[in-house]
Design an enzyme around this catalytic site. Structure first.
Site, PDB file in Angstrom:
ATOM      1  N   LYS A  32       6.852   7.808   1.240  1.00  0.00           N
ATOM      2  CA  LYS A  32       6.812   6.419   0.762  1.00  0.00           C
ATOM      3  C   LYS A  32       6.607   6.408  -0.757  1.00  0.00           C
ATOM      4  O   LYS A  32       5.617   6.921  -1.264  1.00  0.00           O
ATOM      5  CB  LYS A  32       5.677   5.662   1.461  1.00  0.00           C
ATOM      6  CG  LYS A  32       5.661   4.173   1.133  1.00  0.00           C
ATOM      7  CD  LYS A  32       4.585   3.436   1.906  1.00  0.00           C
ATOM      8  CE  LYS A  32       3.238   3.489   1.264  1.00  0.00           C
ATOM      9  NZ  LYS A  32       3.097   2.773  -0.010  1.00  0.00           N
ATOM     10  N   ASP A  60       8.690   1.277  -1.155  1.00  0.00           N
ATOM     11  CA  ASP A  60       7.658   0.269  -0.894  1.00  0.00           C
ATOM     12  C   ASP A  60       7.452  -0.592  -2.147  1.00  0.00           C
ATOM     13  O   ASP A  60       6.492  -0.409  -2.875  1.00  0.00           O
ATOM     14  CB  ASP A  60       6.357   0.983  -0.486  1.00  0.00           C
ATOM     15  CG  ASP A  60       5.271   0.011  -0.067  1.00  0.00           C
ATOM     16  OD1 ASP A  60       5.585  -1.161   0.225  1.00  0.00           O
ATOM     17  OD2 ASP A  60       4.101   0.434  -0.027  1.00  0.00           O
ATOM     18  N   LYS A  62       7.400  -3.979  -1.987  1.00  0.00           N
ATOM     19  CA  LYS A  62       6.728  -5.220  -1.558  1.00  0.00           C
ATOM     20  C   LYS A  62       7.266  -6.434  -2.331  1.00  0.00           C
ATOM     21  O   LYS A  62       6.530  -7.169  -2.980  1.00  0.00           O
ATOM     22  CB  LYS A  62       5.214  -5.115  -1.709  1.00  0.00           C
ATOM     23  CG  LYS A  62       4.603  -4.099  -0.753  1.00  0.00           C
ATOM     24  CD  LYS A  62       3.092  -4.256  -0.654  1.00  0.00           C
ATOM     25  CE  LYS A  62       2.487  -3.302   0.355  1.00  0.00           C
ATOM     26  NZ  LYS A  62       2.496  -1.890  -0.057  1.00  0.00           N
ATOM     27  N   ASP A  65       9.471 -12.954  -4.001  1.00  0.00           N
ATOM     28  CA  ASP A  65       9.955 -13.837  -5.069  1.00  0.00           C
ATOM     29  C   ASP A  65      10.915 -14.846  -4.440  1.00  0.00           C
ATOM     30  O   ASP A  65      11.094 -14.858  -3.212  1.00  0.00           O
ATOM     31  CB  ASP A  65      10.637 -12.987  -6.159  1.00  0.00           C
ATOM     32  CG  ASP A  65      10.481 -13.612  -7.545  1.00  0.00           C
ATOM     33  OD1 ASP A  65      10.677 -14.841  -7.670  1.00  0.00           O
ATOM     34  OD2 ASP A  65      10.180 -12.872  -8.498  1.00  0.00           O
ATOM     35  N   THR A 115      -3.787  -4.577   4.742  1.00  0.00           N
ATOM     36  CA  THR A 115      -4.962  -4.026   5.450  1.00  0.00           C
ATOM     37  C   THR A 115      -6.207  -3.975   4.571  1.00  0.00           C
ATOM     38  O   THR A 115      -7.295  -3.673   5.048  1.00  0.00           O
ATOM     39  CB  THR A 115      -4.650  -2.606   5.989  1.00  0.00           C
ATOM     40  OG1 THR A 115      -3.981  -1.877   4.968  1.00  0.00           O
ATOM     41  CG2 THR A 115      -3.801  -2.662   7.226  1.00  0.00           C
ATOM     42  N   ARG A 206      -4.362   8.622   0.816  1.00  0.00           N
ATOM     43  CA  ARG A 206      -5.514   9.388   0.337  1.00  0.00           C
ATOM     44  C   ARG A 206      -6.139  10.360   1.333  1.00  0.00           C
ATOM     45  O   ARG A 206      -6.617  11.424   0.883  1.00  0.00           O
ATOM     46  CB  ARG A 206      -6.547   8.412  -0.248  1.00  0.00           C
ATOM     47  CG  ARG A 206      -6.036   7.796  -1.560  1.00  0.00           C
ATOM     48  CD  ARG A 206      -6.776   6.550  -1.953  1.00  0.00           C
ATOM     49  NE  ARG A 206      -6.405   5.418  -1.102  1.00  0.00           N
ATOM     50  CZ  ARG A 206      -6.848   4.188  -1.283  1.00  0.00           C
ATOM     51  NH1 ARG A 206      -7.684   3.932  -2.287  1.00  0.00           N
ATOM     52  NH2 ARG A 206      -6.462   3.220  -0.468  1.00  0.00           N
TER      53      ARG A 206
HETATM   54  O1  C5P Z   1      -4.025   5.857   3.088  1.00  0.00           O
HETATM   55  P1  C5P Z   1      -4.130   5.056   1.823  1.00  0.00           P
HETATM   56  O2  C5P Z   1      -5.169   3.966   1.897  1.00  0.00           O
HETATM   57  O3  C5P Z   1      -4.253   5.885   0.575  1.00  0.00           O
HETATM   58  O4  C5P Z   1      -2.722   4.325   1.755  1.00  0.00           O
HETATM   59  C1  C5P Z   1      -2.435   3.525   0.683  1.00  0.00           C
HETATM   60  C2  C5P Z   1      -0.977   3.215   0.693  1.00  0.00           C
HETATM   61  O5  C5P Z   1      -0.666   2.309   1.745  1.00  0.00           O
HETATM   62  C3  C5P Z   1      -0.562   2.562  -0.587  1.00  0.00           C
HETATM   63  O6  C5P Z   1       0.680   3.163  -0.964  1.00  0.00           O
HETATM   64  C4  C5P Z   1      -0.383   1.129  -0.235  1.00  0.00           C
HETATM   65  O7  C5P Z   1       0.608   0.506  -1.008  1.00  0.00           O
HETATM   66  C5  C5P Z   1       0.020   1.193   1.219  1.00  0.00           C
HETATM   67  N1  C5P Z   1      -0.379   0.022   1.971  1.00  0.00           N
HETATM   68  C6  C5P Z   1       0.566  -0.776   2.530  1.00  0.00           C
HETATM   69  N2  C5P Z   1       0.218  -1.895   3.209  1.00  0.00           N
HETATM   70  C7  C5P Z   1      -1.051  -2.197   3.400  1.00  0.00           C
HETATM   71  C8  C5P Z   1      -2.048  -1.391   2.863  1.00  0.00           C
HETATM   72  C9  C5P Z   1      -1.657  -0.260   2.134  1.00  0.00           C
HETATM   73  O8  C5P Z   1       1.762  -0.495   2.402  1.00  0.00           O
HETATM   74  N3  C5P Z   1      -1.362  -3.227   4.148  1.00  0.00           N
END
Ligand code: C5P
Length: 230
Positions: A32, A60, A62, A65, A115, A206
């Site tokens: 990603k 990714d 996101k 717009d 999240t 992470r």
């Molecule tokens: O596992 P970790 O917390 O490091 O993952 C972070 C990644 O997940 C980031 O690249 C973030 O953009 C993505 N993410 C996402 N959607 C979310 C939360 C995090 O795409 N709801």
């Protein structure tokens, strides 16, 4: 063996991203590339990373717009032909529709409620519902508009699955193996629980990229996931 994991290549520079890509490729299906890498290194990041891997590419960005701008953005990345491209579900029906029309070869992934957002944050930004209800509503709207995958918390997978059916790919960030720090994530689950709930692809950053031994962390988590699936 590769597991259905999208490694978040949120790296401080492109060489590190390429190094991570090389190291995790035997264990993960997908890489990603998000805002940190794409905004710094641009399209060349994708070709350099691709040279180090046979994994699928998940762009990714996101996008969020007006429909005309999102259509233009999709046109701008069409040549990269990523397997996945994210848009925010809260951009609405028309925005999601134009994205799926503009890049039909790419799976448009609608991000429901991040999240990192808990009930309090959700109320602050004007949602009256709890995170599960809000995520289910956004998922239904997105699928009706043409999204073929949904990003949600692992805690929402089973409810969303009931509403969108088995064909839609459910992608879950907020993955934290037991004993690993949550960082800024709020609505989390372990890799095993996310898979048991029915997630199709786990976004993990992470817990792997922050580990002392990236190869060992990727191998361990991928084995845990594949064990549940076998
Ligand atoms: O596992 P970790 O917390 O490091 O993952 C972070 C990644 O997940 C980031 O690249 C973030 O953009 C993505 N993410 C996402 N959607 C979310 C939360 C995090 O795409 N709801």
């Amino acid at each position: 063996m590769k597991a259905p994991i999208a490694l978040a290549l949120d790296a401080p520079d492109l060489d590190t991203a390429c190094d991570w890509a090389l190291k995790v490729t035997p264990f993960v299906s997908t890489l990603k590339i998000g805002l940190e890498t794409y905004l710094r290194d641009g399209k060349s990041a994708i070709s350099k990373i691709k040279a180090n891997t046979d994994c699928e590419i998940f762009l990714d960005l996101k996008l969020h717009d007006i429909p005309a701008t999102v259509r233009g953005a999709c046109k701008s990345i069409k040549d990269l032909n990523p397997k996945y491209l994210t848009v925010h579900a809260s951009g609405g029906t028309e925005m999601i529709k134009v994205a799926s029309q503009e890049v039909p070869e790419t799976l448009i992934v609608a991000v429901t409620i991040l999240t990192s957002i808990d009930q309090k944050n959700l109320s602050q930004i004007g949602f009256k519902d709890d995170p599960i209800t809000a995520a289910v509503n956004l998922a239904k709207l997105s699928v009706a508009a043409g999204a073929r995958a949904i990003v949600c918390s692992p805690q929402e997978v089973s409810e969303i699955r009931k509403s969108v059916g088995s064909e839609i790919i459910l992608i879950t960030p907020g993955i934290r193996p037991l004993g690993i720090e949550a960082n800024d994530q709020q609505r989390t689950a372990t890799p095993e629980d996310a898979i048991k709930a029915g997630a199709d692809l786990l976004v993990i950053g992470r817990p792997i990229t922050g580990a002392k031994d990236i190869v060992l962390a990727a191998k361990t988590i991928s084995e845990q996931v594949n064990k549940i699936l076998s």
